[in-house]
Design an enzyme around this catalytic site. Structure first.
Site, short mmCIF file in Angstrom:
data_model
loop_
_atom_site.label_atom_id
_atom_site.label_comp_id
_atom_site.label_asym_id
_atom_site.label_seq_id
_atom_site.Cartn_x
_atom_site.Cartn_y
_atom_site.Cartn_z
N TYR A 154 -0.84 66.60 21.54
CA TYR A 154 -0.16 65.30 21.62
C TYR A 154 0.93 65.19 20.56
O TYR A 154 2.07 64.82 20.84
CB TYR A 154 -1.20 64.20 21.47
CG TYR A 154 -0.68 62.80 21.67
CD1 TYR A 154 -0.52 62.28 22.95
CD2 TYR A 154 -0.37 61.99 20.59
CE1 TYR A 154 -0.05 60.99 23.14
CE2 TYR A 154 0.11 60.70 20.77
CZ TYR A 154 0.26 60.20 22.04
OH TYR A 154 0.73 58.91 22.23
N LYS A 158 5.06 64.84 21.04
CA LYS A 158 5.82 63.70 20.54
C LYS A 158 6.88 64.15 19.53
O LYS A 158 7.96 63.56 19.43
CB LYS A 158 4.88 62.67 19.92
CG LYS A 158 3.95 62.02 20.95
CD LYS A 158 4.72 61.36 22.08
CE LYS A 158 3.84 60.54 23.00
NZ LYS A 158 4.60 59.90 24.09
#
Ligand code: NAI
Length: 250
Positions: A154, A158
């Site tokens: 994740y 990002k």
């Protein structure tokens, strides 16, 4: 409320839930014509009907679908002023590098990062023709700091969104297209609730690190998106815009 977005045509991906839904409401309240894009036909259509906008069912990881959706917007409205690339998924249950498998890693990159690449790729040519546009890409506070709970796939996705937004902001500035990365802190949405349901201790661990002492409400993030979308942020591009309750500053 001032009508900062009067008549602007705005695409929001992941508009059926959480931050996207709150932003659809906010954009509409500021006068925008809102196009709600979501994989989930039920929630996406509901959001569009609530804000008097158009719903387009699309998977933002599908290149053809993304190309078609932006073409449809321009065919229907004649222009594209704002794109909020917000659709995303949460990390796998245990997102430690020692645990996360390659398939899970690839899936998170595909939904959280490749989708932003695709949406920018097919939104920018329409904005170039107008000589104006504002793109807001949703990154996260974990793009600028390590999280207490390991979330390697994740965070990497990002971080990619952040770097890509900066790069595009610089590349297209002289053409009147602004590209900014939005970095929310933890926000009270289904995505976060799902994570906490799997690991109830996680909420307490997170709260300790947030100086404002609470999670954001989606409306607080939507207010920041509306600012970035509007001419009130006309001198901002290639920016990392943190709306994180102070978590990255602590
Ligand atoms: P959410 O789960 O409430 O909403 C996400 C929406 O995206 C859903 O409606 C879902 O159907 C849609 N979606 C997912 N995959 C899609 C696909 N392939 N194509 C089209 N639509 C798709 O999530 P939330 O919390 O509102 O998150 C929105 C964005 O904000 C995400 O990018 C997330 O990573 C980011 N974010 C969220 C934070 C939080 O604490 N909730 C913190 C920082 C960033």
């Amino acid at each position: 409320m001032t009508q900062r977005l009067d008549g602007r045509v705005a695409v929001i991906t992941g508009a059926g839930s959480g931050i996207g839904l709150a932003t659809a409401r906010r954009f509409a309240s500021e006068g925008a014509k809102v196009v709600c894009v979501d994989l989930d036909a039920e929630t996406g259509a509901k959001a569009a009907s609530e804000v008097g906008g158009l719903f387009i069912e699309a998977d933002v990881t599908d290149e053809q679908a993304v190309r078609d959706l932006f073409q449809r917007v321009v065919d229907e409205f004649g222009r594209l002023d704002i794109t909020f690339n917000n659709a995303g998924i949460s990390p796998p249950d245990d997102d430690s590098i020692l645990v996360t498998g390659l398939d899970a890693w690839k899936r998170v990159q595909e939904v959280n990062l490749t989708s932003v690449y695709l949406c920018c790729k097919y939104a920018i040519p329409h904005m170039q023709r107008q000589g104006k546009g504002s793109i807001i890409n949703t990154a996260s506070f974990v793009a600028v700091m390590g999280a207490a709970t390991s979330q390697i796939s994740y965070s990497a996705s990002k971080g990619g969104v952040l770097a890509m937004s900066r790069e595009l902001g610089v590349q297209f500035a002289r053409e009147g297209i602004r590209v900014n990365a939005l970095c929310p802190g933890p926000v009270n949405t289904p995505l976060l609730q799902e994570l906490f349901a799997k690991d109830p201790e996680r909420a307490a661990r997170r709260l300790v690190h947030i100086p404002l002492g609470r999670f954001a409400e989606p409306e607080e993030i939507a207010a920041a998106v509306a600012f970035l979308a509007s001419d009130d942020s006309s001198f901002m591009t290639a920016n990392t815009f943190l709306v994180d309750g102070g978590i990255s500053g602590a």
